[in-house]
Design an enzyme around this catalytic site. Structure first.
Site, PDB file in Angstrom:
ATOM      1  N   MET A 131      13.945  -9.562   1.463  1.00 24.66           N
ATOM      2  CA  MET A 131      14.340  -9.153   2.822  1.00 24.66           C
ATOM      3  C   MET A 131      14.924 -10.319   3.612  1.00 24.66           C
TER       4      MET A 131
ATOM      5  N   GLU B 134       1.595  -0.551  16.676  1.00 22.88           N
ATOM      6  CA  GLU B 134       1.415  -1.884  17.274  1.00 22.88           C
ATOM      7  C   GLU B 134       2.460  -2.152  18.358  1.00 22.88           C
TER       8      GLU B 134
ATOM      9  N   THR C 131       5.757   1.100  13.969  1.00 23.54           N
ATOM     10  CA  THR C 131       4.299   1.008  14.056  1.00 23.54           C
ATOM     11  C   THR C 131       3.747   1.219  15.461  1.00 23.54           C
TER      12      THR C 131
ATOM     13  N   ARG D  57      -5.445  -0.380   0.115  1.00 24.06           N
ATOM     14  CA  ARG D  57      -5.146  -1.134   1.335  1.00 24.06           C
ATOM     15  C   ARG D  57      -5.376  -2.622   1.050  1.00 24.06           C
TER      16      ARG D  57
ATOM     17  N   LEU E  79       9.946  -0.298   3.786  1.00 22.26           N
ATOM     18  CA  LEU E  79       8.509  -0.514   4.008  1.00 22.26           C
ATOM     19  C   LEU E  79       8.143  -2.002   3.947  1.00 22.26           C
TER      20      LEU E  79
ATOM     21  N   ALA F 137       7.454  -5.727   4.751  1.00 23.03           N
ATOM     22  CA  ALA F 137       7.180  -6.466   5.989  1.00 23.03           C
ATOM     23  C   ALA F 137       6.107  -7.509   5.736  1.00 23.03           C
ATOM     24  N   GLN F 138       6.095  -8.524   6.614  1.00 20.89           N
ATOM     25  CA  GLN F 138       4.893  -9.337   6.772  1.00 20.89           C
ATOM     26  C   GLN F 138       4.061  -8.476   7.709  1.00 20.89           C
TER      27      GLN F 138
ATOM     28  N   HIS G 143      -2.977   3.541   8.733  1.00 21.84           N
ATOM     29  CA  HIS G 143      -3.341   4.424   7.616  1.00 21.84           C
ATOM     30  C   HIS G 143      -3.803   3.564   6.453  1.00 21.84           C
TER      31      HIS G 143
ATOM     32  N   TYR H 177       4.056  -9.909  15.361  1.00 25.45           N
ATOM     33  CA  TYR H 177       4.312  -8.761  14.480  1.00 25.45           C
ATOM     34  C   TYR H 177       4.840  -7.578  15.305  1.00 25.45           C
TER      35      TYR H 177
ATOM     36  N   GLN I 266       0.828  -1.220   0.000  1.00 22.43           N
ATOM     37  CA  GLN I 266       0.000   0.000   0.000  1.00 22.43           C
ATOM     38  C   GLN I 266       0.857   1.261   0.000  1.00 22.43           C
TER      39      GLN I 266
ATOM     40  N   LYS J 209       8.650  -5.811  15.258  1.00 18.95           N
ATOM     41  CA  LYS J 209       8.855  -4.396  14.924  1.00 18.95           C
ATOM     42  C   LYS J 209       9.583  -3.658  16.055  1.00 18.95           C
TER      43      LYS J 209
HETATM   44  P1  NAP Z   1       1.754  -4.024   2.822  1.00 21.44           P
HETATM   45  O1  NAP Z   1       0.705  -3.455   1.935  1.00 21.44           O
HETATM   46  O2  NAP Z   1       1.507  -5.302   3.519  1.00 21.44           O
HETATM   47  O3  NAP Z   1       3.100  -4.136   1.951  1.00 21.44           O
HETATM   48  C1  NAP Z   1       4.196  -4.824   2.450  1.00 21.44           C
HETATM   49  C2  NAP Z   1       5.166  -5.095   1.319  1.00 21.44           C
HETATM   50  O4  NAP Z   1       6.276  -5.840   1.867  1.00 21.44           O
HETATM   51  C3  NAP Z   1       4.609  -5.920   0.186  1.00 21.44           C
HETATM   52  O5  NAP Z   1       4.819  -5.227  -1.019  1.00 21.44           O
HETATM   53  C4  NAP Z   1       5.431  -7.199   0.201  1.00 21.44           C
HETATM   54  O6  NAP Z   1       5.819  -7.672  -1.053  1.00 21.44           O
HETATM   55  C5  NAP Z   1       6.712  -6.742   0.878  1.00 21.44           C
HETATM   56  N1  NAP Z   1       7.429  -7.892   1.444  1.00 21.44           N
HETATM   57  C6  NAP Z   1       6.958  -8.812   2.322  1.00 21.44           C
HETATM   58  N2  NAP Z   1       7.892  -9.757   2.557  1.00 21.44           N
HETATM   59  C7  NAP Z   1       8.968  -9.430   1.778  1.00 21.44           C
HETATM   60  C8  NAP Z   1      10.228 -10.030   1.570  1.00 21.44           C
HETATM   61  N3  NAP Z   1      10.600 -11.150   2.191  1.00 21.44           N
HETATM   62  N4  NAP Z   1      11.086  -9.431   0.707  1.00 21.44           N
HETATM   63  C9  NAP Z   1      10.734  -8.304   0.042  1.00 21.44           C
HETATM   64  N5  NAP Z   1       9.534  -7.692   0.190  1.00 21.44           N
HETATM   65  C10 NAP Z   1       8.664  -8.258   1.065  1.00 21.44           C
HETATM   66  O7  NAP Z   1       2.134  -2.955   3.963  1.00 21.44           O
HETATM   67  P2  NAP Z   1       1.836  -1.376   4.009  1.00 21.44           P
HETATM   68  O8  NAP Z   1       0.491  -1.167   4.595  1.00 21.44           O
HETATM   69  O9  NAP Z   1       2.191  -0.759   2.732  1.00 21.44           O
HETATM   70  O10 NAP Z   1       2.865  -0.927   5.148  1.00 21.44           O
HETATM   71  C11 NAP Z   1       4.194  -0.587   4.807  1.00 21.44           C
HETATM   72  C12 NAP Z   1       5.075  -0.767   6.039  1.00 21.44           C
HETATM   73  O11 NAP Z   1       4.612   0.069   7.087  1.00 21.44           O
HETATM   74  C13 NAP Z   1       5.097  -2.180   6.609  1.00 21.44           C
HETATM   75  O12 NAP Z   1       6.402  -2.408   7.105  1.00 21.44           O
HETATM   76  C14 NAP Z   1       4.119  -2.125   7.767  1.00 21.44           C
HETATM   77  O13 NAP Z   1       4.470  -3.083   8.750  1.00 21.44           O
HETATM   78  C15 NAP Z   1       4.344  -0.706   8.258  1.00 21.44           C
HETATM   79  N6  NAP Z   1       3.209  -0.060   8.881  1.00 21.44           N
HETATM   80  C16 NAP Z   1       2.013  -0.010   8.225  1.00 21.44           C
HETATM   81  C17 NAP Z   1       0.960   0.672   8.812  1.00 21.44           C
HETATM   82  C18 NAP Z   1      -0.374   0.760   8.118  1.00 21.44           C
HETATM   83  O14 NAP Z   1      -1.358   1.108   8.784  1.00 21.44           O
HETATM   84  N7  NAP Z   1      -0.451   0.499   6.813  1.00 21.44           N
HETATM   85  C19 NAP Z   1       1.131   1.303  10.057  1.00 21.44           C
HETATM   86  C20 NAP Z   1       2.379   1.239  10.668  1.00 21.44           C
HETATM   87  C21 NAP Z   1       3.409   0.586  10.076  1.00 21.44           C
HETATM   88  P3  NAP Z   1       4.887  -8.592  -1.968  1.00 21.44           P
HETATM   89  O15 NAP Z   1       3.959  -7.632  -2.635  1.00 21.44           O
HETATM   90  O16 NAP Z   1       5.892  -9.203  -2.854  1.00 21.44           O
HETATM   91  O17 NAP Z   1       4.192  -9.550  -1.066  1.00 21.44           O
HETATM   92  N1  GDD Z   2      -8.202  -7.733   9.783  1.00 23.58           N
HETATM   93  C1  GDD Z   2      -9.344  -7.784  10.495  1.00 23.58           C
HETATM   94  N2  GDD Z   2     -10.376  -8.540  10.004  1.00 23.58           N
HETATM   95  N3  GDD Z   2      -9.423  -7.098  11.652  1.00 23.58           N
HETATM   96  C2  GDD Z   2     -10.605  -7.131  12.322  1.00 23.58           C
HETATM   97  C3  GDD Z   2     -11.700  -7.861  11.863  1.00 23.58           C
HETATM   98  C4  GDD Z   2     -11.584  -8.616  10.663  1.00 23.58           C
HETATM   99  O1  GDD Z   2     -12.488  -9.287  10.207  1.00 23.58           O
HETATM  100  N4  GDD Z   2     -12.720  -7.683  12.745  1.00 23.58           N
HETATM  101  C5  GDD Z   2     -12.268  -6.862  13.701  1.00 23.58           C
HETATM  102  N5  GDD Z   2     -10.977  -6.534  13.467  1.00 23.58           N
HETATM  103  C6  GDD Z   2     -10.129  -5.673  14.319  1.00 23.58           C
HETATM  104  C7  GDD Z   2      -8.798  -6.317  14.696  1.00 23.58           C
HETATM  105  O2  GDD Z   2      -8.968  -7.254  15.771  1.00 23.58           O
HETATM  106  C8  GDD Z   2      -8.004  -5.071  15.091  1.00 23.58           C
HETATM  107  O3  GDD Z   2      -8.275  -4.725  16.422  1.00 23.58           O
HETATM  108  C9  GDD Z   2      -8.572  -3.976  14.174  1.00 23.58           C
HETATM  109  O4  GDD Z   2      -9.775  -4.516  13.595  1.00 23.58           O
HETATM  110  C10 GDD Z   2      -7.649  -3.545  13.053  1.00 23.58           C
HETATM  111  O5  GDD Z   2      -7.162  -4.706  12.378  1.00 23.58           O
HETATM  112  P1  GDD Z   2      -6.326  -4.610  11.023  1.00 23.58           P
HETATM  113  O6  GDD Z   2      -7.039  -3.774  10.041  1.00 23.58           O
HETATM  114  O7  GDD Z   2      -5.959  -5.993  10.630  1.00 23.58           O
HETATM  115  O8  GDD Z   2      -5.043  -3.759  11.420  1.00 23.58           O
HETATM  116  P2  GDD Z   2      -4.089  -3.801  12.701  1.00 23.58           P
HETATM  117  O9  GDD Z   2      -4.429  -2.603  13.540  1.00 23.58           O
HETATM  118  O10 GDD Z   2      -4.086  -5.118  13.348  1.00 23.58           O
HETATM  119  O11 GDD Z   2      -2.660  -3.602  12.030  1.00 23.58           O
HETATM  120  C11 GDD Z   2      -2.460  -2.609  11.019  1.00 23.58           C
HETATM  121  O12 GDD Z   2      -2.049  -1.396  11.608  1.00 23.58           O
HETATM  122  C12 GDD Z   2      -0.789  -1.450  12.282  1.00 23.58           C
HETATM  123  C13 GDD Z   2      -0.529  -0.050  12.873  1.00 23.58           C
HETATM  124  O13 GDD Z   2      -1.185   0.059  14.092  1.00 23.58           O
HETATM  125  C14 GDD Z   2      -1.410  -3.160  10.044  1.00 23.58           C
HETATM  126  O14 GDD Z   2      -1.314  -2.300   8.935  1.00 23.58           O
HETATM  127  C15 GDD Z   2      -0.042  -3.241  10.696  1.00 23.58           C
HETATM  128  O15 GDD Z   2       0.931  -3.599   9.714  1.00 23.58           O
HETATM  129  C16 GDD Z   2       0.292  -1.856  11.275  1.00 23.58           C
HETATM  130  O16 GDD Z   2       1.546  -1.873  11.905  1.00 23.58           O
END
Ligand code: NAP
Ligand code: GDD
Length: 325
Positions: A60, A128, A126, A186, A81, A83-84, A181, A151, A13, A155
């Site tokens: 990675m 988290e 994050t 997403r 960026l 990550a799993q 975000h 996770y 994303q 981190k």
């Molecule tokens: P995302 O959509 O899950 O994207 C993660 C990317 O990491 C994917 O493109 C994936 O590649 C790549 N990746 C996974 N394993 C890899 C590996 N072994 N080698 C190379 N690439 C690999 O995550 P995002 O929402 O864009 O978030 C970006 C970063 O910010 C992540 O580190 C996440 O933990 C962190 N973060 C996100 C949020 C949020 O709310 N979005 C908040 C705080 C922190 P593939 O496409 O090949 O699978």
């Molecule tokens: N995924 C998911 N699916 N979450 C659910 C569901 C469902 O069906 N029902 C309720 N939830 C609740 C989860 O239990 C969690 O409390 C909340 O919705 C948000 O879940 P996610 O959208 O999966 O995100 P996250 O907060 O666990 O993690 C995301 O944000 C983190 C930053 O705080 C991810 O992007 C992480 O990579 C990132 O670090």
């Protein structure tokens, strides 16, 4: 000469939003992709940047590939960026999550230390990491960590190794501690997109129900496009530092559901939502709310898109995907 940046996680994303942002600033952008027989560029396509990025291969989990890349490219900036990133999956795939999320950044930092010490490094940290911890209901840079998932734990390691390489070797390394975000690109497993996709399908009569887990969890949800600007700003400061980035508002999953259904004209959303225990987590993070005063003061950063607007943007995009006008 234009600056260069290597973005890991380019197909996710944030990668495409950051690539778009940096390209507009005149950067040469390299995107790390794993070797796939069929890589998925749809998120980059969504932002019309697929053909503007230079792709480099690596993983990675493969230290040598990252060492070689940094040695060859000498980028001005690395945004890690990759990550799993799915919290729920980390309970079932804890080792993989740790390898990618903890060791991956270590490999990149070593590559920078040995081969390109002037390269600046951004780590995608994050909210988290805070897990259960808060100070009067919010989290900021001083809040201690109490991660609640493999996770979150992975981190925390990445956060500290990023700080440690700054303190030990004088590298320019930053942690962006970003709260949730979201955007139309997403990942579909995350709750916001799962809801907006489900709501769009219900509106168009494609499905009859939406199955969710814990509706009471609260998150500080912002718009991804706003957040990539904060990443960039951190890397332009005189001194490297760590910053919390979020809106300062917290909303429950229940509120997200209500607004999403309301946006398609359905008030009685309870008729469509089924609580399914398989979507609950062994340990939950109940409430995240950012206090991003440091970013506001030092970076001049603030979010532009409000919560209700974000929900609407996402529902509209999913309706459009399914062919609705
Ligand atoms: P995302 O959509 O899950 O994207 C993660 C990317 O990491 C994917 O493109 C994936 O590649 C790549 N990746 C996974 N394993 C890899 C590996 N072994 N080698 C190379 N690439 C690999 O995550 P995002 O929402 O864009 O978030 C970006 C970063 O910010 C992540 O580190 C996440 O933990 C962190 N973060 C996100 C949020 C949020 O709310 N979005 C908040 C705080 C922190 P593939 O496409 O090949 O699978
Ligand atoms: N995924 C998911 N699916 N979450 C659910 C569901 C469902 O069906 N029902 C309720 N939830 C609740 C989860 O239990 C969690 O409390 C909340 O919705 C948000 O879940 P996610 O959208 O999966 O995100 P996250 O907060 O666990 O993690 C995301 O944000 C983190 C930053 O705080 C991810 O992007 C992480 O990579 C990132 O670090």
């Amino acid at each position: 000469m234009s600056k260069s940046a290597l973005i890991t996680g380019i197909l996710g994303q944030d990668g495409p939003y950051l690539a778009d942002f940096l390209l507009r600033k005149g950067y040469k952008v390299y995107g790390l992709i794993r070797r796939y027989s069929n890589p998925n560029f749809s998120n980059l396509d969504y932002l019309n940047v697929t053909n503007k990025v230079d792709y480099v291969e690596g993983d990675m989990n493969d230290e040598a590939s990252l060492l070689n890349l940094i040695r060859g490219l000498h980028p001005d900036e690395v945004y890690n960026l990759a990550a799993q990133s799915f919290v729920k999956a980390s309970f079932e795939q804890a080792k993989l999550t740790t390898e990618v999320n903890s060791l991956g950044p270590l490999y990149l930092l070593n590559a920078i230390k040995f081969f390109s010490p002037t390269t600046k490094f951004y780590q995608a940290s994050t909210s988290e990491m805070f897990g259960l911890q808060h100070t009067n209901g919010y989290q900021d840079e001083k809040t201690p960590f109490h991660p609640r998932s493999p996770y979150g734990v992975s981190k925390v390691y990445a956060y500290w190794i990023t700080v440690n390489y700054r303190e030990s070797y004088g590298l320019f390394t930053c942690n962006g501690i970003l709260f949730n975000h979201e955007s139309p690109i997403r990942g579909i497993q995350f709750v916001t997109r799962k809801i907006t996709d489900g709501v769009a399908k219900i509106k168009l009569g494609l499905v009859k129900e939406l199955r969710l887990g814990n509706l009471e969890a609260k998150r500080d949800w912002g718009f991804a496009d706003d957040y990539v600007e904060a990443m960039y700003l951190m890397m332009q400061q005189k001194n490297p530092d760590d910053y919390v980035i979020g809106t300062g508002e917290s909303h429950s999953v229940r509120e997200f559901v209500e607004i999403a259904f309301k946006s398609i004209g359905i008030a009685d959303w309870k008729k469509y939502v089924v609580i399914d225990p398989q979507f609950k987590r062994p340990a939950e993070v109940p409430n995240l709310k950012a206090k991003a005063d440091k970013a506001r003061k030092n970076l001049g950063w603030k979010p532009k898109v409000a919560f209700d607007e974000l929900v609407e943007i996402m529902v509209k995009a999913d309706l459009k995907r399914y062919g609705s006008r």
